[in-house]
Design an enzyme around this catalytic site. Structure first.
Site, PDB file in Angstrom:
ATOM      1  N   TYR A 135       0.777  -1.151  -0.052  1.00 34.02           N
ATOM      2  CA  TYR A 135      -0.073  -0.157   0.058  1.00 34.02           C
ATOM      3  C   TYR A 135       0.832   1.188  -0.154  1.00 34.02           C
ATOM      4  O   TYR A 135       0.390   2.338  -0.313  1.00 34.02           O
ATOM      5  CB  TYR A 135      -1.037   0.035   1.211  1.00 34.02           C
ATOM      6  CG  TYR A 135      -2.212  -0.928   1.094  1.00 34.02           C
ATOM      7  CD1 TYR A 135      -2.086  -1.775   0.135  1.00 34.02           C
ATOM      8  CD2 TYR A 135      -3.225  -1.007   1.965  1.00 34.02           C
ATOM      9  CE1 TYR A 135      -3.216  -2.749  -0.181  1.00 34.02           C
ATOM     10  CE2 TYR A 135      -4.190  -1.629   2.004  1.00 34.02           C
ATOM     11  CZ  TYR A 135      -4.305  -2.505   1.016  1.00 34.02           C
ATOM     12  OH  TYR A 135      -5.511  -3.474   0.813  1.00 34.02           O
ATOM     13  N   LYS A 190       2.740 -15.109   3.055  1.00 35.77           N
ATOM     14  CA  LYS A 190       2.792 -15.942   1.967  1.00 35.77           C
ATOM     15  C   LYS A 190       4.206 -16.206   1.446  1.00 35.77           C
ATOM     16  O   LYS A 190       4.792 -15.730   0.245  1.00 35.77           O
ATOM     17  CB  LYS A 190       1.978 -14.928   0.742  1.00 35.77           C
ATOM     18  CG  LYS A 190       1.783 -15.570  -0.599  1.00 35.77           C
ATOM     19  CD  LYS A 190       0.592 -16.542  -0.677  1.00 35.77           C
ATOM     20  CE  LYS A 190       0.480 -17.548  -1.669  1.00 35.77           C
ATOM     21  NZ  LYS A 190      -0.609 -18.797  -1.628  1.00 35.77           N
ATOM     22  N   ASP A 222      -3.806 -17.789   1.887  1.00 35.99           N
ATOM     23  CA  ASP A 222      -5.202 -18.177   1.242  1.00 35.99           C
ATOM     24  C   ASP A 222      -5.788 -19.399   2.155  1.00 35.99           C
ATOM     25  O   ASP A 222      -7.063 -19.502   2.267  1.00 35.99           O
ATOM     26  CB  ASP A 222      -4.582 -18.736   0.059  1.00 35.99           C
ATOM     27  CG  ASP A 222      -3.294 -19.443  -0.021  1.00 35.99           C
ATOM     28  OD1 ASP A 222      -2.721 -19.599   0.984  1.00 35.99           O
ATOM     29  OD2 ASP A 222      -2.809 -20.359  -1.314  1.00 35.99           O
ATOM     30  N   ASP A 246      -6.060  -6.162   5.410  1.00 38.94           N
ATOM     31  CA  ASP A 246      -7.227  -5.501   4.893  1.00 38.94           C
ATOM     32  C   ASP A 246      -8.243  -6.304   4.348  1.00 38.94           C
ATOM     33  O   ASP A 246      -9.334  -6.412   4.983  1.00 38.94           O
ATOM     34  CB  ASP A 246      -6.749  -4.712   3.838  1.00 38.94           C
ATOM     35  CG  ASP A 246      -7.832  -3.648   3.299  1.00 38.94           C
ATOM     36  OD1 ASP A 246      -8.691  -3.647   4.004  1.00 38.94           O
ATOM     37  OD2 ASP A 246      -7.622  -2.963   2.252  1.00 38.94           O
ATOM     38  N   ASP A 250     -12.209  -7.854   6.557  1.00 40.82           N
ATOM     39  CA  ASP A 250     -13.391  -7.640   6.079  1.00 40.82           C
ATOM     40  C   ASP A 250     -14.156  -9.101   6.052  1.00 40.82           C
ATOM     41  O   ASP A 250     -15.186  -9.138   6.448  1.00 40.82           O
ATOM     42  CB  ASP A 250     -13.347  -7.285   4.366  1.00 40.82           C
ATOM     43  CG  ASP A 250     -13.693  -5.714   4.222  1.00 40.82           C
ATOM     44  OD1 ASP A 250     -13.415  -4.960   5.188  1.00 40.82           O
ATOM     45  OD2 ASP A 250     -13.954  -5.066   3.242  1.00 40.82           O
TER      46      ASP A 250
HETATM   47  C1  LIG Z   1      -9.503   2.594   1.688  1.00 43.95           C
HETATM   48  C2  LIG Z   1      -8.276   2.074   2.003  1.00 43.95           C
HETATM   49  C3  LIG Z   1      -7.017   2.526   2.062  1.00 43.95           C
HETATM   50  C4  LIG Z   1      -8.315   1.114   3.324  1.00 43.95           C
HETATM   51  C5  LIG Z   1      -9.188   0.188   3.765  1.00 43.95           C
HETATM   52  O1  LIG Z   1      -9.894  -0.678   2.992  1.00 43.95           O
HETATM   53  C6  LIG Z   1      -9.224  -0.287   5.005  1.00 43.95           C
HETATM   54  O2  LIG Z   1      -8.429   0.279   5.770  1.00 43.95           O
HETATM   55  O3  LIG Z   1      -9.835  -1.283   5.328  1.00 43.95           O
HETATM   56 MG   LIG Z   2     -10.614  -2.609   3.869  1.00 49.04          MG
END
Ligand SMILES: CC(C)CC(=O)C(=O)O
Ligand SMILES: [Mg+2]
Ligand SMILES: NC(=O)C1=CN([C@@H]2O[C@H](COP(=O)(O)OP(=O)(O)OC[C@H]3O[C@@H](n4cnc5c(N)ncnc54)[C@H](O)[C@@H]3O)[C@@H](O)[C@H]2O)C=CC1
Length: 356
Positions: A135, A190, A222, A246, A250
């Site tokens: 990133y 990984k 994975d 990240d 989610d």
């Molecule tokens: C918008 C991204 C830079 C950040 C993201 O998806 C997160 O921090 O969960």
């Molecule tokens: Mg995110």
């Protein structure tokens, strides 16, 4: 005690309003100063992270952040896109340690898309390195492909990199967090493919020597994604890099019923921090008054706990959230038959009312 309040875009202002309401009803007077960020910063000052907003965040004791981004800004040059604001805040404030606790409130066992027996009792902590990895790595861009079968065509490229010190400091945070929990740490990498993550693994193994009471294991990312939906309760603390964290967080959010339930703390070495829900600005539901504000309210609780030294107040908020869920109140993302559907603002009001 000064809190910088940065609502941002999309559902950001709606959910931050609820967290502010809760903070204002704790019976303490926090100084709160609002500033535009993301698309709102771009509209107000021509930049997603206006200088005054950054200064406010730097000078405050903590930052409460909503979310940034909207499809309408996706064609701007990258430095002007809303997401640069949160990346810039993380980098400028050295917020390298991102804590994302995925906890399933028992009342929401049926709201998860997974079977209740797979998720009930879930309590895991994902620790994501936040200021390195692909990133932030340089160089990056679009250039002429220098070799291979596509030579001469345009190619996009980014750079994955981690310095030893970056890995060591996040590994210390993770081992110390595990010491306060079930003393089990899974480092997600990984290493079978990437040099950066073989190096990551080697350094984590070295840091482990200082924490012999913590059981360390390693898992490829994975497989970790698969195990998170197969048997998530096997994990205690997970530590990983910026991009894998990240994505995995989610996925973990859905174990808790909704991404609207997952708070986060982003901390520097001194536990000064920025607090935000793990989700984005959800433009698809913005302005409809239906976003779940609980992740943001729980992020405010984390702020009181980690940066402001108000542990009892954090406990009060977390208990109030449990109370409203027990009362059967649900925003649409966590709604089930037999519950009462409420909007963003009603949910915020209910949490305020439930504060003991
Ligand atoms: C918008 C991204 C830079 C950040 C993201 O998806 C997160 O921090 O969960
Ligand atoms: Mg995110
Ligand atoms: N830290 C930040 O500010 C972040 C910003 N973004 C930005 O947000 C924008 C939208 O990105 P998406 O990929 O759609 O991710 P998103 O997390 O905003 O939304 C994904 C899905 O989850 C739902 N959702 C998210 N939060 C919710 C809540 N509190 N209550 C109920 N439903 C909720 C949304 O409606 C959507 O269907 C983009 O511009 C993206 O770059 C994305 C992630 C983090």
């Amino acid at each position: 005690m000064k809190i910088a309040i940065l609502p941002g875009d999309g559902i950001g202002p709606e959910i931050v309003e609820q967290a502010v309401k809760v903070l204002k009803n704790l019976g303490e007077s926090f100084e709160m100063e609002f500033a535009p960020v993301g698309g709102a910063g771009y509209e107000a000052a021509g930049h997603p992270l206006p200088e005054a907003t950054l200064k406010l965040a730097q000078d405050a004791d903590a930052v409460l952040f909503g979310a940034v981004g909207d499809w309408k800004y996706d064609t701007l040059d990258r430095p002007l896109r809303p997401e640069q604001a949160i990346l810039g805040l993380r980098k400028n404030l050295n917020l390298f340690a991102n804590l994302r606790p995925a906890i399933l409130y028992p009342e929401l066992a049926g709201a998860s898309t997974l079977k209740p027996e797979v998720v009930s009792g879930l309590d895991i902590l994902i620790i994501r390195e936040l200021t390195g990895d692909i990133y932030f790595g340089q160089p990056r861009g679009v250039r002429e492909c220098p070799d291979g079968p596509f030579k001469g065509q345009r190619e996009g490229f980014d750079t994955m990199r981690y310095a030893e010190g970056e890995i060591r400091r996040i590994a210390h945070v993770a081992f110390q967090a595990a010491q306060k929990r079930d003393k089990r740490l899974t480092s997600v990498d990984k290493a079978n493919v990437l040099e950066t993550f073989q190096f990551w693994k080697d350094i984590v193994i070295d840091v482990h020597k200082e924490y012999p009471d913590v059981a360390l294991d390693h898992m490829y990312v994975d497989n970790a994604a698969m195990q998170l939906v197969r048997a998530p309760k096997k994990f205690d603390v997970m530590v990983t890099g910026n991009m894998f964290g990240d994505i995995l967080s989610d996925a973990a959010a859905m174990l808790t019923g909704s991404i609207g339930m997952l708070p986060s703390a982003s901390l520097d070495v001194n536990n000064k921090g920025l607090y935000e829900p793990s989700h984005g600005s959800a433009p698809d539901i913005a302005g409809k008054g239906i976003a779940n504000p609980l992740a943001t309210i729980l992020s405010a609780a984390m702020m009181l706990r980690y940066s402001l030294g108000r542990v009892e107040q954090a406990d009060r908020i977390e208990t109030a959230v449990k109370t409203v869920l027990t009362q059967g109140l649900r925003t649409p993302d966590i709604f089930e038959e037999g519950c009462t559907k409420v909007g963003t603002s009603e949910m915020g009001d209910a949490v305020v009312k439930a504060l003991a």
